[in-house]
Structure formats: structure tokens, C-alpha cells
Design an enzyme around this catalytic site. Structure first.
Site, short mmCIF file in Angstrom:
data_model
loop_
_atom_site.label_atom_id
_atom_site.label_comp_id
_atom_site.label_asym_id
_atom_site.label_seq_id
_atom_site.Cartn_x
_atom_site.Cartn_y
_atom_site.Cartn_z
CD GLU A 37 0.34 -51.02 -29.25
OE1 GLU A 37 -0.77 -50.60 -29.63
OE2 GLU A 37 0.97 -51.94 -29.79
NE ARG A 270 -9.16 -41.49 -31.65
CZ ARG A 270 -8.30 -42.41 -31.22
NH1 ARG A 270 -8.73 -43.48 -30.60
NH2 ARG A 270 -7.01 -42.27 -31.41
CE LYS A 280 -0.19 -44.63 -30.32
NZ LYS A 280 0.18 -45.52 -29.22
#
Ligand code: ATP
Ligand code: MG
Length: 569
Positions: A37, A270, A280
Site C-alpha cells: 500500500e 510476519r 509503518k
């Protein structure tokens, strides 16, 4: 494609692909995608996903798309698109002509939504965001199942198809304010999985999009978008992180209800790293609060930060390959990353000399005004790197820490009356110490033995210590920035009662040394130039440098804590 990168160990993913290949499910094709994204810069966690997707595809002779998942104009910007593209290229991967944007499929996605409305599988809801949340109920809590509240139907759930189509069209045409209506899938408000309780498919956002401009004021949600984009692109295996595991039923539901090509979603854990955060949102907070100098601060776990610090793409790929891919969350020791960096730099970095904390030494019996050029080995790991000439003269700098007036036991460096070797030069003996009024040593006097040129005595006498040095009149002034871990806690995300994750910041993560002296050959090196300062560590020229005064970032210190840790195991 980076040729040197074997795919990380990822047995469960390979088993799935192999079995799909055996049954001919995707006609033997393997086609993955990396779907960022564009709302921030890539970090080392994204690198894990980049390496996995590109290298699995390469291993199976398949393809990997780069697809921007740009469905939320409130947070996304084209500068992030550009930086992500640059970072993935820098990492060594190539998507060729397969660069895509979810926003390019907005028309198609809209048509799919209309199809679902027509099939009675989607409806326009006019509850507020708050009400939708309340109506949704709560998740099944295994610890206390009594607490579980099933969702209840919205009063708008049974709107007719015609009314829904009309409202959705008017949403699209901009007749309503944000939050007035949403489009929801009509699944099951009592479903044990919260994601299946009539999830929102479209919401109104009255903001221009960085690619589609003002064309749209309704934007599709991630879950609706992602699987359908995978489907449109003919992705075979859609690799995503574990938090999407309980979104998979929804991923499958949209594809099944629309009866379109159906990729397989596979989840993996992850990457978490000790002493840093990889979200982020949190990295953005560090930047916005000025706790770091920017996304490319060399202490940041971003690709930009690591690159500025001097990490190599090969080292990052090596790290991603070594950690492998698992199905359960864990936290990887940052020392392993540092070990990979050191390993790569050791092979390729030229050795040079630089003094962090200079102490002047006058060699009394060396002729005044004389300069000699001595030959120094550029890289003992790489004979092809050859040698260079470094100037030697009557006045030099050594490291302040390499002298003790009153040496403790086992201190083998310089002390009054003690002889040491100057690397590539001569053996010198300390004959005098000059101090200021506070008793601080300001200068040393030494005598050198002219017969020891190159560093060895013809009579075979030995010295225990070898010091690095630079010639004082030739030295180049430099600033050295030494970095320590950004957080002092192994898991900075976890904060104690009443504390914030920011309380875990390491107040001493940056140390700036402004009065360093380095070899004259380092003057004017370009930003990004890497070298090893002998006995100190690996460094890289920072863009803040000027020709006369380079700034060096310490990429990693010489000592390898990982090697020690793995030996202990
Ligand atoms: P963040 O949590 O940092 O905001 P994100 O998942 O929202 O990350 P995306 O841009 O959506 O960021 O991520 C792109 C891809 O990278 C996704 O497929 C995501 O699963 C993967 N990814 C993100 N963070 C990690 C991580 N720590 N380890 C492995 N893969 C990751
Ligand atoms: Mg995401």
C-alpha cells in the site's frame, strides 16, 4: 532478478504449490505478487515479503507482479509509489512489465459490486459507522464464550435490489456525504468469524486519488479488492501475512459468489526484529515526532535507512533467505541481520585507517619535513583489491584509547617506555607525555626504529600491540556517526503499565564524533562509498558529506555478537 538469492526455506508454501502443480490446479503455473500500500516507505519486514514472492516465482520459473494496493486516497501518495519502486529495484528484483495498480481496476471492481447487488448478495446500509460497529457484535472469545455477542441485522439489510442499485449509483455519483451510506456484503450477521458479518465493500471518501483524480468518490475496501485483483491478474498463490488468515473465508467468498478465477491465499508469519518496531504507523510516528531525522535515518529499519547506513542489498537478501518463512510468529535477533551485513562487507570493503578520538604523537627522531609513502593492503580477503600508498610523517594521530599512562595488566598498546607497531609503518617507543593544566594528555613523544619499516624488526623482536594511525599534516577531517539500537528493549512494542512504546527508545542511539581524522585518500569519496576503518568497524559515506569534510555512518561494528550467540547455542 537477483541471481544469488535462493528462495527462503518455506516448506509449507512449497508443499502447497507442489500439490497444486500435481493436481494441475493452475495448469502448472506459479504467479505471485508483492502488494504494497503506497502509504509509507518499505521496511525490512516488507523485504521479507519481496524476497519470498520474487524468489518463489523464480524458483518455479514463474512470474511475480508488483501491484500497488492503492484503495485509500486519504493516506496514499505518489511519492510513496516512487520510493517503493526504487527500493525494490535496489533490493535487486525486477517485475519487468508487470507493474499494476488496484486503482486501474476500479471500473471492473465496481461492476463486480453491482453484480453482487443484483444477486442479492450486497446491500446499501445507511447506519452510521458507530452503529455498524455496535450491530456487529463481538468476536467469539474462547476464554469466556458467554461474552460473545452475535451481530444483529441492520434495518436496511432487506432493501430490494432496485433500491440498492439506485443508492449505490447515487453514492458513486457523489450525492451523499462521507459516512451516509456504505455498501456491504450480505453474508451472515451471526457468523462466528467477525469478518463474515456483512463486511463493508465500499465507502464514500470525498478525496482525490493520486492516480484516478476526482473520478471516484467511492472506494473499495481491502478485503473486497485484494482477492479480485489477484483473480484479474491470474495470480496463483497469494502470499500474505498471518493476520489475514481469518480474512481468507471472505477472500474465498467474493471469488466464489462472483464465480471468477480463484487464486489460493497462503499465510505466513510476519517478520519481527528485536530492538526495533516494524509497523509503518509507528515508524511514521517516529518521523513526525522528530525522534529520528526522517524515513532514511540510518537507525530506521526502512530500506532507505538501512541503505543510507551502508547495508547492502545482498546482505538483506541473505538475511531474508536465512530466516526462512514459517507459519508461527516469532522475533528474529537483530544480531543475525548485523551478522549478514558484516559477512558481506568483510568480503568487499576496502580497509582504511581512521582515528575517532585523535591524540597527536611527535616522532622526535624522524626528520622534519620528510614524507614517506608506505604500502598498505586494501583487503586481506581479496588479493585482487591490491595495495595503496599512505603518507607517513613526523607527526601522526593515534587513538586516544590506545595510550595509557598507567597501563593495566593485559593492555598491550602504547604506554611510557613501551614499544608498539604502527600498522604498515614502523615500530615506535613512547618517550614522553605532554599534559595540559588539568592533567589531560595532549601530546605524546616517541622515537621510531628506522630498521622496522613495514612494521617488523630485523632482529625478530616482538611487540604485542599494533595501532592504526594517520599522518597529521595529511589527515582529512571527518565526522563519524555511530549508531546503536534505536530501542533499548528487545520487544519495544510491549510497554509496561502506564508506559508507551516510545519510552523504550534508546536515548543513546546516536553518537556523533566531530573531530575524527581519516586517511587523505578518503577525501571526496561519493555518498554510499563503503570501507572498513581498521579495528573499528564498517562505514559508509553519508550524503551530508562535503568534499573537504566527509561524514561517515558506522554501518556495523567489527565485533560479531551473532557469531558468539550462535556458538553458545
Ligand atoms: P505495516 O504493518 O508496516 O503497515 P502493511 O502490512 O500494512 O505493513 P503493506 O504495504 O500492506 O504494509 O504490505 C505489503 C506486503 O508486505 C503485504 O503483503 C504484507 O503482508 C507484507 N508485510 C508487511 N509487513 C511485513 C512483515 N513485518 N513481515 C513480512 N511481510 C510483511
Ligand atoms: Mg497492509
Amino acid at each position: 532478478m537477483a541471481e544469488s538469492t535462493a528462495a527462503p526455506t518455506s516448506d509449507f508454501i512449497r508443499q502447497r504449490i507442489d500439490s497444486d502443480n500435481q493436481t494441475g490446479r493452475f495448469g502448472g503455473r506459479v504467479h505471485t505478487r508483492f502488494p504494497p500500500e503506497p502509504n509509507g516507505f518499505l521496511h525490512i519486514g516488507h523485504a521479507k515479503s519481496v524476497v519470498l514472492n520474487f524468489s518463489i516465482a523464480a524458483d518455479y520459473d514463474g512470474m511475480c507482479n508488483l501491484r500497488f494496493d492503492d484503495t485509500n486516497p486519504t493516506k496514499e501518495e505518489s511519492r510513496y509509489v516512487e520510493s517503493i519502486i526504487e527500493d525494490i529495484r535496489w533490493l535487486g528484483f525486477d517485475w519487468q512489465d508487470r507493474l499494476f495498480f488496484a486503482s486501474s481496476y476500479f471500473d471492473q471492481l465496481h461492476d463486480y459490486a453491482v453484480q453482487l447487488i443484483q444477486a442479492g448478495k450486497a446491500y446499501v446500509d445507511s447506519l452510521s459507522e458507530q452503529e455498524i460497529r455496535e450491530y456487529r457484535g463481538t468476536a467469539i472469545d474462547r476464554q469466556s464464550p458467554v461474552e460473545t455477542v452475535p451481530g444483529k441485522d441492520s434495518p436496511f439489510r432487506n432493501r430490494g435490489v432496485r433500491e440498492n442499485l439506485d443508492l449505490f449509483r447515487r453514492m458513486k455519483e457523489g450525492e451523499f456525504a462521507e459516512g451516509e451510506h456504505v455498501l456491504r456484503a450480505r453474508i451472515d450477521m451471526a457468523h462466528p468469524n467477525l469478518n463474515m458479518r456483512d463486511p463493508v465493500m465500499y465507502r464514500i471518501i470525498r478525496k482525490p486519488h493520486h492516480r484516478t483524480g476526482d473520478k471516484w468518490c467511492i472506494y473499495p475496501m481491502y478485503d473486497f479488492t485484494h482477492g479480485l485483483c489477484d483473480s484479474i491478474e491470474g495470480i496463483t498463490h497469494s502470499l500474505c501475512t498471518l493476520e489475514f488468515e481469518n480474512h481468507r473465508p471472505l477472500y474465498d467468498w467474493y471469488l466464489d459468489e462472483l464465480a471468477v478465477y480463484h487464486p489460493q491465499q497462503i499465510e505466513f508469519a510476519r517478520l519481527n526484529l528485536t530492538y526495533t518496531v516494524l509497523s509503518k504507523r509507528r515508524l511514521l510516528e517516529l518521523v513526525q515526532k522528530g525522534l529520528v531525522s526522517g524515513w532514511d535515518d540510518p537507525r530506521m529499519p526502512t530500506i532507505r535507512g538501512m541503505r543510507r547506513r551502508g547495508y547492502t542489498a545482498a546482505a538483506i537478501r541473505d538475511f531474508c533467505q536465512r530466516i526462512g518463512v514459517a507459519k508461527a510468529d516469532s522475533r528474529v535477533d537483530i544480531a543475525l541481520l548485523e551478522h549478514c551485513v558484516r559477512n558481506d562487507l568483510n568480503k568487499h570493503s576496502p580497509r582504511v585507517m581512521g582515528v575517532l578520538n585523535p591524540l597527536k604523537v611527535v616522532i622526535d627522531n624522524y626528520p622534519e619535513g620528510q614524507v614517506e609513502y608506505l604500502s598498505a593492503i586494501n583487503n586481506p580477503e581479496d588479493p585482487a583489491a591490491g595495495t595503496r600508498e599512505i603518507p607517513f610523517s613526523r607527526e601522526i594521530y593515534i587513538e586516544r584509547d590506545d595510550f595509557r599512562e598507567d597501563p593495566p595488566r593485559k593492555f598491550f598498546r602504547l604506554a611510557p617506555g613501551r614499544e608498539v607497531r604502527l600498522r604498515y609503518a614502523y615500530m615506535v617507543t613512547c618517550t614522553g607525555v605532554v599534559k595540559d593544566q588539568q592533567g589531560q594528555v595532549t601530546e605524546l613523544h616517541c622515537r621510531y626504529d628506522p630498521l622496522t619499516r613495514g612494521g617488523n624488526a630485523p632482529d625478530g623482536r616482538r611487540v604485542r600491540g599494533t595501532l592504526h594511525w594517520v599522518s597529521a599534516p595529511h589527515a582529512c577531517d571527518a565526522e563519524l556517526r555511530l549508531f546503536d539500537r534505536l530501542f533499548s528493549s528487545e520487544n519495544p512494542d510491549k510497554a509496561g503499565k502506564g508506559a508507551s512504546w516510545l519510552d523504550n527508545l534508546n536515548p543513546d542511539s546516536l553518537q556523533v564524533l566531530r573531530t575524527c581524522k581519516v586517511e587523505p585518500g578518503l577525501r571526496g569519496r561519493p555518498a554510499g562509498y563503503r570501507c572498513q576503518f581498521e579495528r573499528i568497524g564498517y562505514f559508509c559515506v553519508d550524503p551530508d558529506s562535503t568534499r573537504q569534510r566527509p561524514v561517515f555512518n558506522r554501518t556495523v561494528a567489527l565485533r560479531d555478537t551473532w557469531a558468539r550467540i550462535s556458538r553458545r547455542r
